[in-house]
Design a protein around this motif. Structure first.
Motif, PDB file in Angstrom:
ATOM      1  N   LEU A  10       0.806  -1.227   0.000  1.00 31.12           N
ATOM      2  CA  LEU A  10       0.000   0.000   0.000  1.00 31.12           C
ATOM      3  C   LEU A  10       0.836   1.272   0.000  1.00 31.12           C
ATOM      4  CD1 LEU A  10      -2.853  -0.960   2.504  1.00 31.12           C
ATOM      5  CD2 LEU A  10      -3.130  -0.409   0.075  1.00 31.12           C
ATOM      6  N   TRP A  11       2.070   1.210   0.470  1.00 31.40           N
ATOM      7  CA  TRP A  11       2.883   2.415   0.616  1.00 31.40           C
ATOM      8  C   TRP A  11       4.044   2.457  -0.379  1.00 31.40           C
ATOM      9  CZ3 TRP A  11       0.980  -0.720   4.383  1.00 31.40           C
ATOM     10  CH2 TRP A  11      -0.053  -0.174   5.158  1.00 31.40           C
ATOM     11  N   GLY A  12       3.998   1.623  -1.383  1.00 32.91           N
ATOM     12  CA  GLY A  12       5.001   1.646  -2.438  1.00 32.91           C
ATOM     13  C   GLY A  12       6.116   0.643  -2.230  1.00 32.91           C
ATOM     14  N   PRO A  13       6.910   0.393  -3.274  1.00 30.65           N
ATOM     15  CA  PRO A  13       7.975  -0.628  -3.217  1.00 30.65           C
ATOM     16  C   PRO A  13       9.032  -0.361  -2.157  1.00 30.65           C
ATOM     17  CG  PRO A  13       7.494   0.011  -5.490  1.00 30.65           C
ATOM     18  CD  PRO A  13       6.752   0.971  -4.628  1.00 30.65           C
ATOM     19  N   ALA A  14       9.405   0.912  -1.955  1.00 32.10           N
ATOM     20  CA  ALA A  14      10.465   1.207  -0.988  1.00 32.10           C
ATOM     21  C   ALA A  14      10.039   0.872   0.436  1.00 32.10           C
ATOM     22  CB  ALA A  14      10.873   2.679  -1.086  1.00 32.10           C
ATOM     23  N   ALA A  15       8.754   1.022   0.718  1.00 28.49           N
ATOM     24  CA  ALA A  15       8.250   0.773   2.071  1.00 28.49           C
ATOM     25  C   ALA A  15       7.856  -0.674   2.304  1.00 28.49           C
ATOM     26  CB  ALA A  15       7.045   1.672   2.348  1.00 28.49           C
ATOM     27  N   GLU A  16       7.776  -1.464   1.244  1.00 31.22           N
ATOM     28  CA  GLU A  16       7.236  -2.822   1.371  1.00 31.22           C
ATOM     29  C   GLU A  16       8.005  -3.704   2.349  1.00 31.22           C
ATOM     30  OE1 GLU A  16       5.839  -6.570  -1.456  1.00 31.22           O
ATOM     31  OE2 GLU A  16       6.262  -4.600  -2.356  1.00 31.22           O
ATOM     32  N   PRO A  17       9.345  -3.708   2.342  1.00 34.38           N
ATOM     33  CA  PRO A  17      10.044  -4.573   3.305  1.00 34.38           C
ATOM     34  C   PRO A  17       9.691  -4.267   4.759  1.00 34.38           C
ATOM     35  CG  PRO A  17      11.539  -3.854   1.577  1.00 34.38           C
ATOM     36  CD  PRO A  17      10.282  -3.047   1.422  1.00 34.38           C
ATOM     37  N   GLU A  18       9.631  -2.984   5.102  1.00 35.93           N
ATOM     38  CA  GLU A  18       9.288  -2.607   6.486  1.00 35.93           C
ATOM     39  C   GLU A  18       7.826  -2.905   6.781  1.00 35.93           C
ATOM     40  OE1 GLU A  18      10.195  -1.072  10.321  1.00 35.93           O
ATOM     41  OE2 GLU A  18      11.545  -1.415   8.636  1.00 35.93           O
ATOM     42  N   ALA A  19       6.940  -2.541   5.855  1.00 35.81           N
ATOM     43  CA  ALA A  19       5.511  -2.757   6.075  1.00 35.81           C
ATOM     44  C   ALA A  19       5.175  -4.235   6.237  1.00 35.81           C
ATOM     45  CB  ALA A  19       4.710  -2.156   4.920  1.00 35.81           C
ATOM     46  N   SER A  20       5.919  -5.088   5.571  1.00 37.94           N
ATOM     47  CA  SER A  20       5.624  -6.526   5.622  1.00 37.94           C
ATOM     48  C   SER A  20       5.831  -7.108   7.015  1.00 37.94           C
ATOM     49  CB  SER A  20       6.483  -7.285   4.604  1.00 37.94           C
ATOM     50  OG  SER A  20       7.859  -7.242   4.963  1.00 37.94           O
ATOM     51  N   ILE A  21       6.591  -6.413   7.874  1.00 41.27           N
ATOM     52  CA  ILE A  21       6.817  -6.909   9.241  1.00 41.27           C
ATOM     53  C   ILE A  21       6.266  -5.955  10.293  1.00 41.27           C
ATOM     54  CG2 ILE A  21       8.842  -8.272   8.615  1.00 41.27           C
ATOM     55  CD1 ILE A  21      10.576  -5.971   9.738  1.00 41.27           C
ATOM     56  N   ARG A  22       5.343  -5.076   9.881  1.00 40.77           N
ATOM     57  CA  ARG A  22       4.833  -4.084  10.816  1.00 40.77           C
ATOM     58  C   ARG A  22       3.311  -3.965  10.823  1.00 40.77           C
ATOM     59  NH1 ARG A  22       8.641  -4.742  13.225  1.00 40.77           N
ATOM     60  NH2 ARG A  22      10.450  -3.402  13.549  1.00 40.77           N
ATOM     61  N   LEU A  23       2.598  -4.953  10.308  1.00 45.49           N
ATOM     62  CA  LEU A  23       1.143  -4.830  10.217  1.00 45.49           C
ATOM     63  C   LEU A  23       0.395  -5.735  11.193  1.00 45.49           C
ATOM     64  CD1 LEU A  23       0.820  -4.463   6.351  1.00 45.49           C
ATOM     65  CD2 LEU A  23       0.357  -2.715   8.080  1.00 45.49           C
ATOM     66  N   GLY A  24       1.091  -6.241  12.198  1.00 44.42           N
ATOM     67  CA  GLY A  24       0.432  -7.075  13.195  1.00 44.42           C
ATOM     68  C   GLY A  24      -0.614  -6.343  14.012  1.00 44.42           C
ATOM     69  N   TRP A  25      -0.559  -5.000  14.037  1.00 47.12           N
ATOM     70  CA  TRP A  25      -1.499  -4.218  14.845  1.00 47.12           C
ATOM     71  C   TRP A  25      -2.929  -4.240  14.298  1.00 47.12           C
ATOM     72  CZ3 TRP A  25      -3.829  -0.264  12.148  1.00 47.12           C
ATOM     73  CH2 TRP A  25      -3.197   0.156  10.969  1.00 47.12           C
ATOM     74  N   VAL A  26      -3.086  -4.584  13.035  1.00 43.68           N
ATOM     75  CA  VAL A  26      -4.386  -4.474  12.387  1.00 43.68           C
ATOM     76  C   VAL A  26      -5.458  -5.302  13.092  1.00 43.68           C
ATOM     77  CG1 VAL A  26      -5.643  -4.993  10.254  1.00 43.68           C
ATOM     78  CG2 VAL A  26      -3.416  -3.866  10.141  1.00 43.68           C
ATOM     79  N   ASP A  27      -5.107  -6.505  13.545  1.00 47.53           N
ATOM     80  CA  ASP A  27      -6.109  -7.373  14.178  1.00 47.53           C
ATOM     81  C   ASP A  27      -5.797  -7.664  15.651  1.00 47.53           C
ATOM     82  OD1 ASP A  27      -3.919  -8.954  13.683  1.00 47.53           O
ATOM     83  OD2 ASP A  27      -4.960 -10.424  12.434  1.00 47.53           O
TER      84      ASP A  27
END
Length: 534
Positions: free
Chosen positions: A35-52
């Motif tokens: 959702l935040w672009g290719p540069a952010a994907e590595p970080e976002a992939s390990i930072r979305l546990g808060w959603v649920d």
């Protein structure tokens, strides 16, 4: 809207429509890291546990309740939290809103530490909370408490509870030294999104807050946040915040309404600043606290800011965004909205690339304390020593702060003092804002280094900084360390000043109080006089 959660505010309908069309809400609910672009994907992939988290954190409830019962049976009912940033801000708002007692240690001021050590030590449990497990403030506080427990004939390890990430040095230490309990949090959640993880729930639950209700309230709104609809409150708030930034309103004035939630703006401050303040972009949160954004002064209502109130929609003013609901629902709302605003602004909301610099400088200054902050002394007036200013008196200094930064810039007041004993320092924010005619923030150091500190270095490069430091009346050694709390506090202030002034070219003025009480009286009088003349 759902379950009594409301977001009142208009504007940026085109941004909202694009978010709906791009299915941002459903993709975020599915933890899509693209959702935040290719540069952010590595970080976002390990930072979305808060959603649920409202669902995945459920197993913690029984464990926390069982430990609380054990402690109470042992006569231990005084909970102290050693934590910084995301480890302390969420528990603070949760317990204050619940009306239960929690002592939050997020300072290196010797007076703060000594006062806490002297308060009900025989009934105390220390929650040591650090995601990395290496936070210097938290480690220093842990050492001080262990020594105090030992001196009082108390088994220290039995009075320490750890909250950290799996595999951290603190987790290993807790197991090795036999601490009362080690809680391992979800490693796929960043600190500022960790309110509903063990970092928020353990200290709050041990203090007696109803954390099951907190999760219930958050879970009740989860499905509404996953809807690709203009009625989705998280999408609407994210569109307002991100759209306002892109239209030139790069500041968010946060006010707590006269409702049941206490101190929410201070928690949201870190979430907004650290998530968005990078790459020369971002939203600067301006916490006006209980003074309420519903009755803003001119500086709070200026054209470069979005006014946002937490609760009390009946007190709203024209153009103000009001978010109202239960604490759990509002926490999840703002987490979703800020992540969505990050997409609109065009940054990675999950990294903090500029936070480490001040820490490195502080460590270097602990090894070489004579290096100082590099600011030249300007003048001395009574109990106040002034550094880095072209003014020749305190009244002139306060009258000229507005010239430190460009139009639509901001001023940040940073008090490396005692948040309780020196509380009058916070009164300077409103006085400076009205005189300088600029958005003005106030933060207690080193607490703010773990929140707005990221924005100060990485956000819009239009800030000016006024540090408040003071002599220490009674210092306190840090066990097994070659420095004291007073020297650590001094190094943290000097390190941040060096990064801002030398590393970022930001204007920095330091006001040092040789006598804290007398110096603060002088500062308030000079600021008041400048306000009246301005």
């Amino acid at each position: 809207m759902t379950q009594g959660l409301t977001v009142d505010g208009a504007g940026h309908e085109d941004v909202l429509a694009a978010l709906v069309s791009d299915q941002v809400a459903s993709k975020l609910a599915a933890k899509d890291p693209t959702l935040w672009g290719p540069a952010a994907e590595p970080e976002a992939s390990i930072r979305l546990g808060w959603v649920d988290l409202p669902r995945t954190s459920r197993p913690l409830l029984a464990e926390i309740e069982a430990l609380r019962a054990e402690l109470l049976a042992d006569g231990v009912d005084h909970v102290v939290l050693a934590g910084m940033g995301g480890s302390s801000l969420a528990p603070e708002v949760i317990t204050r809103t619940a009306g239960v007692s929690l002592t939050v240690l997020d300072s290196t001021d010797p007076g703060v530490i000594q006062r806490s050590l002297g308060d009900s030590l025989e009934r105390s449990v220390l929650v040591v909370s650090s995601k990395s497990g290496t936070t210097v403030e938290t480690d220093s506080q842990r050492r001080a408490y262990l020594a105090a427990f030992s001196d009082a004939g108390i088994d220290g390890p039995s009075r320490i509870v750890i909250v950290t990430d799996p595999g951290s040095p603190l987790a290993s230490l807790g197991e090795k030294e036999g601490y009362r309990r080690v809680f391992l949090a979800d490693p796929n959640v960043g600190g500022r999104y960790s309110a509903l993880t063990a970092f928020g729930l353990v200290p709050s639950g041990l203090a007696g807050a109803d954390i099951a209700e907190l999760l219930d309230d958050a879970e009740a709104v989860m499905d509404s946040f996953a809807a690709d609809s203009p009625d989705n409150p998280a999408l609407r708030l994210g569109a307002i915040l991100g759209g306002a930034h892109n239209a030139g309103r790069d500041k968010v004035v946060l006010g707590d309404g006269p409702g049941a939630i206490v101190g929410f703006a201070a928690w949201a401050e870190q979430l907004i600043a650290e998530s968005t303040g990078k790459e020369g972009k971002g939203l600067l949160p301006v916490d006006v606290g209980g003074s309420s954004a519903s009755t803003p002064g001119w500086a709070d209502a200026s054209s470069d800011a979005t006014l946002a109130a937490i609760g009390a929609p009946e007190h709203a003013v024209d153009g103000q965004v009001v978010t109202d609901g239960t604490l759990g629902a509002l926490m999840l709302l703002w987490e979703n909205a800020v992540a969505i605003a990050g997409r609109v602004i065009g940054i990675d909301p999950f990294n903090q690339p500029d936070v480490e610099e001040a820490k490195k400088q502080a460590r270097a200054l602990l090894d070489n304390p004579n290096a100082g902050d590099g600011l030249a002394q300007s003048f001395v007036e009574g109990a106040v020593e002034v550094y880095g200013s072209a003014a020749s008196s305190l009244e002139e200094l306060f009258g000229s702060l507005g010239s430190l930064v460009p139009e639509h810039g901001y001023l940040a007041l940073q008090a490396y003092l005692d948040r309780d004993a020196d509380v009058d320092a916070a009164s300077l924010r409103d006085l400076v804002a009205r005189t300088a005619k600029l958005q003005t923030t106030f933060g207690w150091g080193p607490r703010f280094l773990h929140s707005t500190g990221q924005y100060h270095k990485g956000g819009h490069p239009n800030g000016g900084f006024v540090q408040l430091t003071g002599d220490v009346a009674s210092d306190l050694a840090i066990p097994d360390r070659p420095y004291t709390f007073g020297s650590l506090q001094k190094a943290q202030a000097a390190g941040d000043a060096r990064v801002l002034a030398e590393g970022r070219g930001r204007p920095v003025v330091r006001l040092h109080l040789a006598d804290r009480k007398g110096g603060l009286t002088q500062l308030l009088a000079a600021a008041e006089s400048a306000t009246q003349k301005g």
